[in-house]
Enzyme design. Structure first.
Site, PDB file in Angstrom:
ATOM      1  N   HIS A 242     -65.569  12.970  51.119  1.00  0.00           N
ATOM      2  CA  HIS A 242     -65.136  13.208  49.916  1.00  0.00           C
ATOM      3  C   HIS A 242     -64.201  14.055  49.569  1.00  0.00           C
ATOM      4  CE1 HIS A 242     -69.033  10.970  49.163  1.00  0.00           C
ATOM      5  NE2 HIS A 242     -69.617  11.974  50.046  1.00  0.00           N
TER       6      HIS A 242
HETATM    7  O1  RIB Z   1     -71.241  14.107  46.178  1.00  0.00           O
HETATM    8  C1  RIB Z   1     -70.260  14.528  47.338  1.00  0.00           C
HETATM    9  C2  RIB Z   1     -70.120  15.954  46.846  1.00  0.00           C
HETATM   10  O2  RIB Z   1     -71.261  16.600  47.029  1.00  0.00           O
HETATM   11  C3  RIB Z   1     -69.015  16.409  48.040  1.00  0.00           C
HETATM   12  O3  RIB Z   1     -68.080  17.522  47.326  1.00  0.00           O
HETATM   13  C4  RIB Z   1     -70.344  17.089  49.095  1.00  0.00           C
HETATM   14  O4  RIB Z   1     -69.523  18.174  49.707  1.00  0.00           O
HETATM   15  C5  RIB Z   1     -71.153  17.672  47.974  1.00  0.00           C
HETATM   16  O5  RIB Z   1     -70.628  18.954  47.402  1.00  0.00           O
END
Ligand code: RIB
Ligand code: CA
Length: 312
Positions: A242
């Site tokens: 992500h």
């Molecule tokens: O949903 C994904 C996000 O939530 C990413 O930033 C992961 O690191 C968590 O913080």
């Protein structure tokens, strides 16, 4: 000219890879500071993890700050089930030796935006938006000085990952997200719609390991640990990386595509708390306030990430 950025983060294995990508790309981004926020794990761990990552990058000159230890009005929700107890589970990690800055992270954000010329600092939140919203609330004068906000969070077609309706970062502090979305800043959102297309396949993880470096080994072991949850839940070949999508967008926006639309945050309903309601099809006349990224060239993203991480 590299973009001046502040990384606001809750490491988190994917946050760690995002920080490594940024620090490996001085021709594209100048990291003015890293501010930890409570999210994946509590603040004492996210600030510790941020220092561990800066040390791993050989960049103990990068100042690390502790921001808010809980959401603006709600109790903290964490995600050890995904990231492990430390937030960086996977490899064995040494304790950090670089110091945490004495200044509070929110004060650092405010002071930096007041000091730097208007329109020159980009905020890159990779976790709950608590620090950003708190800074905007305490110092409204800084809002107009922000060059842009490029954040990982939210979901529309991909729906939620922590509830059926909400993505984790927005879910943890929906009031903070609401403040940010209504701030009038130039906002780019990297939601699950995009990040779920940036999957760590075996070949991609092997490319990290094949670097033969400490960074390559760490990223591969973080990924091996981090991906187990998503692979089991989604039956996917790998896990979505992500947060590095935020930094990759700053470096190579051409790898991404999206639309400028209205995005609003559910803060009232318990059922849909934290949902990012993106008017992707333009069915309302609500003001367009964010560029919502829907797609990524995954091969191009991983080629960039691998090339930059190999610099360590
Ligand atoms: O949903 C994904 C996000 O939530 C990413 O930033 C992961 O690191 C968590 O913080
Ligand atoms: Ca994160």
């Amino acid at each position: 000219m590299p973009k001046k950025i502040i990384i606001d983060t809750d490491p988190g294995q994917d946050d760690a890879v995002a920080i490594l990508l940024a620090l490996a790309s001085p021709e594209d981004v100048e990291v003015l500071g890293v501010v930890a926020v409570a999210g994946n794990v509590p603040l004492p761990l996210t600030e510790r993890n941020a220092r561990i990552v800066c040390e791993l990058a050989g960049r103990t000159d990068t100042p690390v700050y502790a921001g808010c230890d809980k959401p603006m009005i709600r109790p903290l929700v964490t995600a050890e089930h995904v990231h492990g107890k430390t937030g960086l589970d996977g490899p064995q990690l040494p304790d950090p030796t670089m110091p945490l800055q004495a200044q509070g992270g929110v004060d650092f954000i405010i002071e930096t935006l007041r000091r730097e010329p208007p329109g020159t600092v980009t905020l890159c939140p990779l976790g709950p938006l608590t620090n950003i919203a708190t800074a905007f609330t305490e110092a409204p004068d800084i809002v107009g000085r922000v060059a842009g906000i490029v954040l990982m969070g939210g979901a529309y077609f991909e729906v939620g990952n922590i509830t059926p309706a909400a993505e984790f970062n927005i879910y943890v502090d929906p009031e903070a997200a609401d403040i940010v979305m209504k701030s009038g800043c130039n906002i780019t959102i990297l939601p699950l719609d995009a990040t779920h297309k940036a999957l760590t396949t075996r070949a991609r993880v092997d490319a990290f390991r094949a670097m033969g470096t400490e960074v390559g080994r760490m990223v591969a072991e973080w990924t091996d640990f981090f991906e187990r949850f998503d692979k089991e839940k989604y039956g996917s070949e790998g896990a979505p990386l992500h947060d590095p999508c935020v930094i990759a967008w700053l470096i190579r926006p051409d790898l991404f595509s999206g639309r400028h639309v209205n995005v609003e945050i559910e803060t009232v309903s318990d059922l849909t708390r934290g949902m990012t309601v993106a008017d992707w099809w333009g069915v309302t006349d609500r003001p367009k306030n964010a560029t919502f990224i829907g797609d990524v060239d995954a091969d191009g993203f991983f080629a960039l990430l691998t090339e930059r991480l190999a610099r360590y």
